[in-house]
Motif scaffolding. Structure first.
Motif, PDB file in Angstrom:
ATOM      1  N   LYS A 110       0.897  -1.171   0.328  1.00  0.00           N
ATOM      2  CA  LYS A 110      -0.118  -0.312  -0.410  1.00  0.00           C
ATOM      3  C   LYS A 110       0.938   1.134  -0.190  1.00  0.00           C
ATOM      4  N   ASP A 167       1.679   3.183  -3.725  1.00  0.00           N
ATOM      5  CA  ASP A 167       0.565   4.004  -4.138  1.00  0.00           C
ATOM      6  C   ASP A 167       0.044   5.370  -2.961  1.00  0.00           C
ATOM      7  N   GLU A 168      -0.033   5.071  -2.009  1.00  0.00           N
ATOM      8  CA  GLU A 168       0.162   6.384  -1.508  1.00  0.00           C
ATOM      9  C   GLU A 168       1.293   7.185  -0.983  1.00  0.00           C
ATOM     10  N   ASN A 183       8.142  -1.506  -1.857  1.00  0.00           N
ATOM     11  CA  ASN A 183       7.453  -0.947  -0.521  1.00  0.00           C
ATOM     12  C   ASN A 183       7.831  -0.433   0.959  1.00  0.00           C
TER      13      ASN A 183
END
Length: 379
Positions: free
Chosen positions: A43, A46-47, A258
């Motif tokens: 996640k 994308d954040e 990530n």
């Protein structure tokens, strides 16, 4: 020297620049590790891209492994092709030239301005008039016969280049503007964030930058199609599918992991504090050096707001020898360095096209970067 040490609490060794972390970075990175998604899926990428686009005021940000990769892809999606020439300042980090060379294009070195340390639009246009001619809508180098495709200004040490004037030159000669904004996250030109003026631009989040993802970079653009293409070719040009590995062109494995993006999310939340402390440090240095004859702290141009990534002093060479100053400071544990050797003087680029570099050559003997890590106001 002693006064610089006092600013940093009389440490035995003062690095040029080091990152600043606290519990927020530990929280986000630990969360990333606990999920098990530390590599190409998770996640935080994308954040981070979403937050970065919001912070810089552009439509899209694409996170990649480092700033050089970001510039490489920025140039590619902007249309730079093999054998094209690309204008760039001779006074830059070698990554600017390397990214052009990765595309088998040709770096073409031009002079910089004393006011910004970035590309000089007046000298650029003078050089174009000397060597260029328009044919079929393209600027051609009459001396080489090659198309000159793009202009790559670099915002040196975070200080914005003269973008309006450079854009005017690009418009007159049908050149694409690609900003090397690797050093200028948090810098603004006439109230608008750097990196938002070109067709596409590149940022760096190396460990020594104003904020870091460990290693990392990003591509910024307001063009959705360019952003989609950049995302596609930085993730091996894999066509989305639940299980198949189908790729539609030769591409690059440049995606940001990530775990690096998790670190970036935490760092980005602190950008305002980082910049305030940088400006505080600049003021401390101005107060310090105003009593030393022949040394000036370089400050932001009137049209811009700098992130002051690397603090910079300019020497009067009649009063101070650059290398002697560097020797004294480094020998006493105060890490300092000169500005980069001009690109045309480096072995890989010594035979490439070049304009009149009178200011570049003069500044090369005058500029020193001094410790630039953000400091607390209570010091």
């Amino acid at each position: 020297m002693q006064s610089i040490k006092e600013i940093y609490g009389n440490k035995e060794f003062i690095p040029l620049h080091e990152p600043t972390f606290d519990e927020k970075e530990i929280e986000y990175v630990t969360d990333c590790i606990r999920t098990g998604w530390v590599s190409s899926v998770g996640k935080y990428v994308d954040e981070f891209e979403k937050r970065l686009a919001e912070y810089t005021g552009v439509k899209r940000a694409v996170a990649v492994v480092n700033g050089t990769a970001a510039l490489h892809i920025a140039l590619k999606v902007a249309g730079v092709q093999a054998n094209d020439e690309v204008f760039m300042p001779a006074l830059t980090f070698i990554a600017t030239a390397n990214a052009v060379s990765y595309l088998q294009a040709v770096p073409h070195f031009v002079d910089v301005s004393e006011q910004t340390l970035g590309m000089d639009p007046v000298k650029l246009e003078e050089h174009i008039r000397e060597i260029g001619e328009m044919k079929n809508g393209h600027l051609i180098n009459r001396l080489t016969g090659r198309v000159i495709r793009a202009v790559v200004p670099m915002h040196t040490f975070g200080h914005p280049a003269a973008l309006d004037e450079l854009i005017d030159v690009c418009n007159r000669y049908n050149l694409v503007l690609v900003e090397d904004a690797a050093e200028s996250l948090g810098s603004f030109y006439k109230g608008k964030h750097t990196g938002g003026f070109g067709a596409v631009s590149a940022l760096s989040f190396n460990g020594n930058k104003i904020m870091t993802t460990g290693g990392g970079g990003a591509i910024l653009t307001n063009d959705e199609k360019l952003a989609d293409y950049a995302k596609h070719i930085t993730t091996t040009a894999k066509i989305p599918h639940s299980w198949e590995y189908c790729h539609d062109e030769v591409a690059f494995n440049y995606r940001m992991p990530n775990i690096n993006a998790a670190l970036g999310c935490a760092q980005l939340e602190k950008m305002d504090k980082f910049i305030l402390s940088k400006r505080n440090l600049t003021q401390r240095y101005q107060n310090l050096f105003e009593t030393i004859e022949g040394v000036t702290v370089f400050t932001e141009p009137s049209f811009g707001t700098s992130n002051y990534w690397l603090q910079t002093i300019v020497l009067d060479t009649e009063k101070h020898n650059r290398d002697a100053v560097l020797e004294i400071l480094n020998s006493e544990g105060v890490m300092t360095r000169p500005i980069w050797i001009p690109m045309n003087k480096l072995m890989p680029y010594k035979d490439f096209p070049v304009g009149n570099l009178s200011v570049t050559n003069e500044l090369n003997d005058k500029i020193i970067n001094i410790p630039s890590t953000p400091i607390r106001k209570d010091r």
